[in-house]
Design a protein around this motif. Sequence first.
Motif, PDB file in Angstrom:
ATOM      1  N   GLU A   1       0.753  -0.668  -0.301  1.00 35.70           N
ATOM      2  CA  GLU A   1       0.333  -0.124  -0.409  1.00 35.70           C
ATOM      3  C   GLU A   1       0.649   1.259  -0.018  1.00 35.70           C
TER       4      GLU A   1
ATOM      5  N   ARG B   1       0.253   4.561  -2.309  1.00 36.31           N
ATOM      6  CA  ARG B   1      -0.204   5.580  -2.319  1.00 36.31           C
ATOM      7  C   ARG B   1       1.163   6.259  -3.260  1.00 36.31           C
TER       8      ARG B   1
ATOM      9  N   LEU C   1      -9.372   2.475  -4.653  1.00 41.72           N
ATOM     10  CA  LEU C   1      -8.971   3.492  -3.437  1.00 41.72           C
ATOM     11  C   LEU C   1     -10.821   3.845  -2.927  1.00 41.72           C
TER      12      LEU C   1
END
Length: 233
Positions: A83, A87, A176
Amino acid sequence: MSPSRITHALVVVPARDEETLIGRCLDALDRAVASVRATHPQVVVRTLIVADACTDDTEGIVRSSGTAELVVSDAGRVGAAREHGVRLGLASFGRIDPAEIWIANTDADSAVPDNWLTHQLDLADEGTDVLVGTVRPDPADLTAEQDAAWLATHERGRPNGHVHGANLGLRASAHLGAGGFDAVEEHEDNLLVRRLQDAGAAITASDSAEVVTSGRASGRTPGGYAAYLARTL
């Protein structure tokens, strides 16, 4: 309404102490990205290797590759590392609509085929939100009996739909919307796809771009693919 066409692709690869296999992974990714540039020249591709709590030369090998970008993490959990890469990569694309961004995931002990990313992009442009791809253990790591046992339960053209982080693609808007990968030591891929199923995402299972992954019996997580192979083979 027709699906948003993909304009940007983000490849994310978590790696922990993979100095012996990361070179093979990088070479395979280079070929897959080259295929995208030849067939989908409008798509911007960025590849991030997330070196997570590494104690070997994984970071040095990635730095010297000249193609993939290195991200360093000290999380010590594959879900958090994956993750983190997602991001950072999405932030680097700025204000691009997440529906136009594709996130392709694989693992550092794996080698993707040349059509790996182009296949995912084609499916995305047809409306797929999540690609669940197949993996097979490297025959070089198995005995002849183990390889035969694996082949006996995997029929070509009939993907079983098992979720593997080594061959998983997602539209960024779906990723998301489902909260991304959980910061866990394992099964972050299954947890995310389960939420996407519950949300009604368009999920495609495919074996058209099968990924070869390590057939080792001792993996980087206690219940990952290595543990599965040890139990079943």
